[in-house]
Scaffold this motif. Structure first.
Motif, PDB file in Angstrom:
ATOM      1  N   TYR A 184       0.824  -1.205   0.000  1.00 58.04           N
ATOM      2  CA  TYR A 184       0.000   0.000   0.000  1.00 58.04           C
ATOM      3  C   TYR A 184       0.863   1.261   0.000  1.00 58.04           C
ATOM      4  O   TYR A 184       0.385   2.358   0.308  1.00 58.04           O
ATOM      5  CB  TYR A 184      -0.948  -0.002   1.213  1.00 58.04           C
ATOM      6  N   ALA A 185       2.145   1.115  -0.350  1.00 52.79           N
ATOM      7  CA  ALA A 185       3.062   2.248  -0.341  1.00 52.79           C
ATOM      8  C   ALA A 185       2.937   3.047  -1.641  1.00 52.79           C
ATOM      9  O   ALA A 185       2.395   2.577  -2.633  1.00 52.79           O
ATOM     10  CB  ALA A 185       4.492   1.757  -0.165  1.00 52.79           C
ATOM     11  N   GLY A 186       3.488   4.262  -1.598  1.00 55.01           N
ATOM     12  CA  GLY A 186       3.476   5.093  -2.792  1.00 55.01           C
ATOM     13  C   GLY A 186       2.055   5.457  -3.187  1.00 55.01           C
ATOM     14  O   GLY A 186       1.127   5.401  -2.379  1.00 55.01           O
ATOM     15  N   SER A 187       1.900   5.841  -4.432  1.00 56.13           N
ATOM     16  CA  SER A 187       0.588   6.247  -4.937  1.00 56.13           C
ATOM     17  C   SER A 187       0.086   5.240  -5.964  1.00 56.13           C
ATOM     18  O   SER A 187       0.873   4.643  -6.702  1.00 56.13           O
ATOM     19  CB  SER A 187       0.672   7.629  -5.603  1.00 56.13           C
ATOM     20  N   ALA A 188      -1.219   5.079  -5.984  1.00 55.96           N
ATOM     21  CA  ALA A 188      -1.813   4.232  -7.019  1.00 55.96           C
ATOM     22  C   ALA A 188      -1.652   4.898  -8.375  1.00 55.96           C
ATOM     23  O   ALA A 188      -1.591   6.121  -8.487  1.00 55.96           O
ATOM     24  CB  ALA A 188      -3.289   4.003  -6.715  1.00 55.96           C
ATOM     25  N   GLU A 189      -1.542   4.084  -9.434  1.00 61.05           N
ATOM     26  CA  GLU A 189      -1.495   4.628 -10.791  1.00 61.05           C
ATOM     27  C   GLU A 189      -2.725   4.114 -11.552  1.00 61.05           C
ATOM     28  O   GLU A 189      -3.233   3.019 -11.287  1.00 61.05           O
ATOM     29  CB  GLU A 189      -0.183   4.243 -11.499  1.00 61.05           C
ATOM     30  N   TYR A 190      -3.194   4.913 -12.471  1.00 64.78           N
ATOM     31  CA  TYR A 190      -4.453   4.609 -13.136  1.00 64.78           C
ATOM     32  C   TYR A 190      -4.303   4.355 -14.632  1.00 64.78           C
ATOM     33  O   TYR A 190      -5.286   4.019 -15.294  1.00 64.78           O
ATOM     34  CB  TYR A 190      -5.445   5.745 -12.859  1.00 64.78           C
ATOM     35  N   ASP A 191      -3.067   4.467 -15.147  1.00 63.36           N
ATOM     36  CA  ASP A 191      -2.855   4.179 -16.570  1.00 63.36           C
ATOM     37  C   ASP A 191      -3.170   2.721 -16.881  1.00 63.36           C
ATOM     38  O   ASP A 191      -3.773   2.418 -17.922  1.00 63.36           O
ATOM     39  CB  ASP A 191      -1.404   4.492 -16.968  1.00 63.36           C
ATOM     40  N   THR A 192      -2.741   1.811 -16.009  1.00 63.05           N
ATOM     41  CA  THR A 192      -3.004   0.392 -16.254  1.00 63.05           C
ATOM     42  C   THR A 192      -4.496   0.108 -16.189  1.00 63.05           C
ATOM     43  O   THR A 192      -5.018  -0.696 -16.979  1.00 63.05           O
ATOM     44  CB  THR A 192      -2.242  -0.476 -15.236  1.00 63.05           C
ATOM     45  N   ILE A 193      -5.201   0.763 -15.268  1.00 62.33           N
ATOM     46  CA  ILE A 193      -6.651   0.567 -15.186  1.00 62.33           C
ATOM     47  C   ILE A 193      -7.311   1.044 -16.473  1.00 62.33           C
ATOM     48  O   ILE A 193      -8.209   0.381 -17.019  1.00 62.33           O
ATOM     49  CB  ILE A 193      -7.235   1.289 -13.958  1.00 62.33           C
ATOM     50  N   ALA A 194      -6.856   2.179 -16.994  1.00 62.02           N
ATOM     51  CA  ALA A 194      -7.399   2.688 -18.255  1.00 62.02           C
ATOM     52  C   ALA A 194      -7.125   1.703 -19.393  1.00 62.02           C
ATOM     53  O   ALA A 194      -7.993   1.453 -20.248  1.00 62.02           O
ATOM     54  CB  ALA A 194      -6.798   4.055 -18.573  1.00 62.02           C
ATOM     55  N   ALA A 195      -5.912   1.137 -19.420  1.00 66.33           N
ATOM     56  CA  ALA A 195      -5.561   0.173 -20.469  1.00 66.33           C
ATOM     57  C   ALA A 195      -6.420  -1.084 -20.358  1.00 66.33           C
ATOM     58  O   ALA A 195      -6.849  -1.653 -21.373  1.00 66.33           O
ATOM     59  CB  ALA A 195      -4.079  -0.181 -20.375  1.00 66.33           C
ATOM     60  N   ILE A 196      -6.679  -1.522 -19.130  1.00 67.45           N
ATOM     61  CA  ILE A 196      -7.532  -2.700 -18.930  1.00 67.45           C
ATOM     62  C   ILE A 196      -8.950  -2.408 -19.392  1.00 67.45           C
ATOM     63  O   ILE A 196      -9.572  -3.226 -20.088  1.00 67.45           O
ATOM     64  CB  ILE A 196      -7.499  -3.131 -17.451  1.00 67.45           C
ATOM     65  N   LYS A 197      -9.471  -1.248 -19.031  1.00 68.07           N
ATOM     66  CA  LYS A 197     -10.830  -0.888 -19.454  1.00 68.07           C
ATOM     67  C   LYS A 197     -10.935  -0.859 -20.978  1.00 68.07           C
ATOM     68  O   LYS A 197     -11.942  -1.305 -21.554  1.00 68.07           O
ATOM     69  CB  LYS A 197     -11.237   0.462 -18.848  1.00 68.07           C
ATOM     70  N   ALA A 198      -9.902  -0.369 -21.638  1.00 67.38           N
ATOM     71  CA  ALA A 198      -9.918  -0.308 -23.100  1.00 67.38           C
ATOM     72  C   ALA A 198      -9.812  -1.690 -23.737  1.00 67.38           C
ATOM     73  O   ALA A 198     -10.208  -1.873 -24.892  1.00 67.38           O
ATOM     74  CB  ALA A 198      -8.776   0.572 -23.595  1.00 67.38           C
TER      75      ALA A 198
END
Length: 352
Positions: A184-198
């Motif tokens: 749970y360290a650092g910050s979450a990133e959302y590029d991978t989530i966007a790629a998965i959604k696409a």
């Protein structure tokens, strides 16, 4: 109002909004699920349950699997690394009333990963395929999956895992925007989530560091996800669900809960914990929840919160804990942490 065509659907279950409570071991028990649902969560997911039925006789597992009186859809999360065992666990949970089976491939805890379960499964895509195919085939209720972006930064295979899941018949996918080694360290990133959604056509729930309505809106816009899944942001702040839902519907913030409502919710939550777990265990579990509530209470500074937590943690009975809430929300300039401590010390209900 939301157009129902744009709200997520999991199998036959149409969700009422785009805000979901994440499964959290030791947190999302039946009292907390009921509270979050009442305060606006469109779907709540139970605590992770081991797929090994020989361990279900423990009190912890029995309580985690207790969904009596809950409205649907009841979502139960199972964890393990053996496809046949997970399939059997899914069948047994469905027979006990689970209406959605969620497979955990997102938990970063060592004791889970060391058993080749949780996010450790992401290292073995063939095993991922075997598990999701077996569980989907085992039950008639919809099956969902929770993953991370990958095992480590060099193995961000979330898109491939998502495609495997969709091909196997998974009905919705929750993605935490960290790889396992980040925990749970650092910050979450959302590029991978966007790629998965696409990459997939099933509903995708964006998870990770969602702590308020504006951030939820930004993440949905950025990723194209169908809903946000809130975990730690709901600890001590169950109002976050209605606040996010209102903001997504109307584009404006909702008035924060006033002290009278906050006090009522705390009393209800403590009462539900005492009733569900019994006095002894309920009093102890209430302590961590009260700590989370206090962390967001802007009336007190850090020293005040620490003093209040210390006072509350010393209380040994449900009546004493209820009296603490009454004192905490007294509308009196003298109602400082020191005043609360003095009031509790002078009150006979503090005895065990």
């Amino acid at each position: 109002m939301h157009d129902a065509r744009h709200l997520p659907r999991i199998g036959r279950h149409q969700l009422p909004n785009r805000v979901v409570l994440a499964p959290m071991a030791g947190v999302t028990d039946r009292p907390f699920r009921a509270l979050c649902r009442r305060l606006g969560a469109g779907l709540v997911v139970g605590e992770m349950v081991t797929s090994d039925p020989t361990l279900w006789h423990t009190r912890k597992s029995r309580l985690r699997m207790d969904h009596r009186g809950e409205p649907g859809p009841r979502s139960v999360q199972i964890a393990g690394g053996d496809a046949e065992m997970l399939a059997e666990a899914a069948r047994l949970n469905a027979a006990m009333g689970a209406e959605i089976i969620d497979i955990n491939m997102g938990c970063p805890a060592k004791k889970v990963c060391n058993k080749a379960a949780g996010s450790a499964l992401l290292r073995d895509e063939a095993l991922v395929a075997e598990i999701v195919q077996a569980v989907v085939a085992a039950v008639e209720v919809p099956v969902t999956l929770k993953i991370r972006t990958g095992w480590c930064a060099e193995s961000n295979n979330g898109v491939r895992v998502a495609r495997i899941a969709e091909d196997a018949g998974i009905q919705a996918l929750a993605v935490h925007g960290r790889h396992r080694q980040q925990r749970y360290a650092g910050s979450a990133e959302y590029d991978t989530i966007a790629a998965i959604k696409a990459a997939v056509g099933i509903p995708v729930f964006a998870n990770g560091d969602i702590d308020g309505p504006e951030k939820a809106r930004r993440i949905l816009d950025y990723t194209g996800a169908d809903a946000v899944m809130v975990g730690r942001g709901a600890q001590g702040n169950p109002w976050i669900f209605r606040e996010i839902d209102h903001y997504l519907r109307h584009g404006e913030p909702l008035t924060p809960p006033q002290d009278e409502e906050r006090a009522a919710v705390l009393r209800d939550h403590l009462g539900a914990l005492h009733g569900f777990y019994g006095d002894h265990m309920g009093v102890r579990i209430a302590r961590k929840h009260l700590g989370w509530y206090l962390a967001g209470d802007v009336r007190f500074d850090d020293d005040g919160r620490r003093a209040l937590r210390a006072t509350f943690n010393g209380l040994e009975s449900p009546p004493a804990q209820r009296r603490f809430i009454d004192e905490l929300f007294r509308h009196d300039p003298a109602a400082t942490p020191r005043h609360v401590a003095r009031a509790m010390a002078s009150d006979g209900t503090c005895a065990a």
